[in-house]
Design an enzyme around this catalytic site. Structure first.
Site, mmCIF file in Angstrom:
data_model
loop_
_atom_site.group_PDB
_atom_site.id
_atom_site.type_symbol
_atom_site.label_atom_id
_atom_site.label_comp_id
_atom_site.label_asym_id
_atom_site.label_seq_id
_atom_site.Cartn_x
_atom_site.Cartn_y
_atom_site.Cartn_z
ATOM 1 N N ASP A 241 0.582 -1.309 -0.021
ATOM 2 C CA ASP A 241 -0.034 0.167 -0.050
ATOM 3 C C ASP A 241 0.751 1.348 -0.034
ATOM 4 O O ASP A 241 0.368 2.294 -0.598
ATOM 5 C CB ASP A 241 -0.916 0.002 1.211
ATOM 6 C CG ASP A 241 -2.025 -0.897 1.007
ATOM 7 O OD1 ASP A 241 -3.135 -0.577 0.664
ATOM 8 O OD2 ASP A 241 -1.998 -2.139 1.023
ATOM 9 N N ASN A 251 2.312 -2.944 4.124
ATOM 10 C CA ASN A 251 1.153 -3.493 3.270
ATOM 11 C C ASN A 251 0.382 -4.398 4.545
ATOM 12 O O ASN A 251 0.573 -4.158 5.725
ATOM 13 C CB ASN A 251 2.049 -4.960 2.627
ATOM 14 C CG ASN A 251 1.076 -5.834 1.809
ATOM 15 O OD1 ASN A 251 0.411 -5.095 0.868
ATOM 16 N ND2 ASN A 251 1.202 -6.839 1.809
ATOM 17 N N LYS A 252 -0.707 -5.314 3.954
ATOM 18 C CA LYS A 252 -1.602 -6.153 4.697
ATOM 19 C C LYS A 252 -0.958 -6.355 6.204
ATOM 20 O O LYS A 252 0.159 -7.164 6.175
ATOM 21 C CB LYS A 252 -2.375 -6.857 4.117
ATOM 22 C CG LYS A 252 -3.535 -7.509 4.874
ATOM 23 C CD LYS A 252 -4.729 -6.444 5.527
ATOM 24 C CE LYS A 252 -5.066 -5.516 4.121
ATOM 25 N NZ LYS A 252 -5.971 -4.564 4.766
#
Length: 371
Positions: A241, A251-252
């Site tokens: 992201d 990121n996640k």
């Protein structure tokens, strides 16, 4: 089982059509969005997700927010509404830099067209939203071709969350090399992490790979170390992201742990990142804002109580993977490695016309790294 990629975001001139990813895999349903408020809600509630798809949706959403401005308005009046609507959309997701990138790009187009009529400005903004979507598809294909140079026929990769075609205009980022491998007739298999707490891996990645006819095996997040230890994984590829200027990656949630596992098992860990996701204004991962989400996603996920209702909950949507754990970052302009502080700067200096790489040259790395 199908063999086609789904278009998750499209605009027919009046209505924004968004694949409701919260309904997958049980139901393939498209939202019919006609207002900026509905677009904001779709982004906030993860009905549209994936950094590039969020950016595309935001561009169209911003157009929806200004399309009813009276044609007799002055430019300053139009600009005031535009900025108000842009700020509103920016409040939906604070971590995904593509959201802000798309909004800034729409503003740049507005200022470039200053002097035109209000109706012309609206048309130019819609044109820009279309361009953002079309360019994202080409970007993803280029990421896929560069990433393909890191793979070989018959290998198995592991991925986390969803960075596939439904998270972008087409192809995806982390999954783009997989789709390109399939186009070239390769047999590339995928382990998909379930991705707690919202299960994007099981609901989305497993679903879209099956739809495309790709060999996918679903595992829970806690099984990643086991399949690595078995020697069943030759590479990890994730999306992101935001990439900070030093190569740290948001990121996640769970990505950081996966990177640590990959290092422990001597497995290359790759991040697929379009240039629009690289934020050179953010020095390091320590400066990336991390969104915290509702506790109900953990204690009452999908409407089923899974914990005491009054238990304390910490629910960050993302984590930050330090750059030293990242083998390479795959972009549409090429593949970069350490030292990221220097190589990312060089990447932005390169001309946008970048030749496509040769693929399948090696099992673990590529021979064309230029930045």
């Amino acid at each position: 089982m199908g063999t086609e990629q789904i278009q998750s975001v499209s605009f027919d001139g009046k209505t924004l059509h968004i694949l409701d990813q919260t309904k997958l895999p049980a139901l393939k349903q498209f939202l019919q969005i006609t207002t900026i408020e509905h677009c904001w809600q779709a982004i906030k509630e993860l009905k549209v997700r994936g950094a590039p798809a969020i950016g595309i949706a935001a561009a169209y959403g911003l157009f929806l927010g200004v399309r009813d401005v009276c044609s007799s308005a002055t430019f300053d009046e139009f600009d005031h509404v535009f900025q108000e609507k842009s700020d509103y959309l920016a409040s939906s997701r604070p971590t995904a830099v593509n959201l802000f990138w798309a909004l800034k790009r729409m503003r740049a187009r507005l200022m470039a067209e200053k002097g035109h009529s209000i109706e012309d400005l609206k048309a130019k903004l819609l044109q820009e939203a279309h361009a953002i979507k079309a360019e994202d598809e080409e970007v993803c294909r280029s990421i896929g071709l560069h990433g393909l140079s890191l793979l070989h026929d018959g290998m198995t990769i592991l991925t986390h969350c969803n960075a596939g075609g439904i998270a972008t205009a087409k192809y995806g980022t982390a999954l783009a090399p997989v789709y390109l491998a399939k186009e070239h007739g390769w047999n590339v298999k995928v382990f998909a992490d379930e991705t707690r707490p919202l299960l994007q891996g099981s609901r989305l990645t497993a679903w879209e790979l099956q739809e495309a006819g790709i060999d996918v095996t679903l595992i829970t997040d806690s099984m990643a170390a086991f399949v690595m230890a078995k020697g069943w994984v030759q590479a990890v590829i994730v999306g992101c992201d935001r990439v900070a200027a030093n190569g740290d990656v948001a990121n996640k949630i769970g990505t950081y742990g996966l990177a640590l596992l990959a290092k422990a098992h001597q497995i290359p860990f790759y991040v697929a990142a379009p240039m629009s996701t690289i934020d050179m204004e953010t020095a390091s991962g320590a400066h990336i804002p991390i969104e915290e989400r509702d506790a109900r996603e953990i204690i009452n996920g999908f409407g089923v109580p899974t914990a005491p209702a009054d238990v304390k909950v910490f629910n960050p949507a993302f984590d930050v993977t330090p750059n030293e754990l990242i083998t390479a970052i795959i972009t549409e302009k090429g593949i970069v490695r350490q030292p990221y502080q220097e190589s990312l700067i060089e990447l932005f200096k390169e001309k946008s016309e970048n030749s496509m790489p040769q693929y399948g040259n090696s099992e673990e790395g590529n021979q064309h790294v230029t930045a």
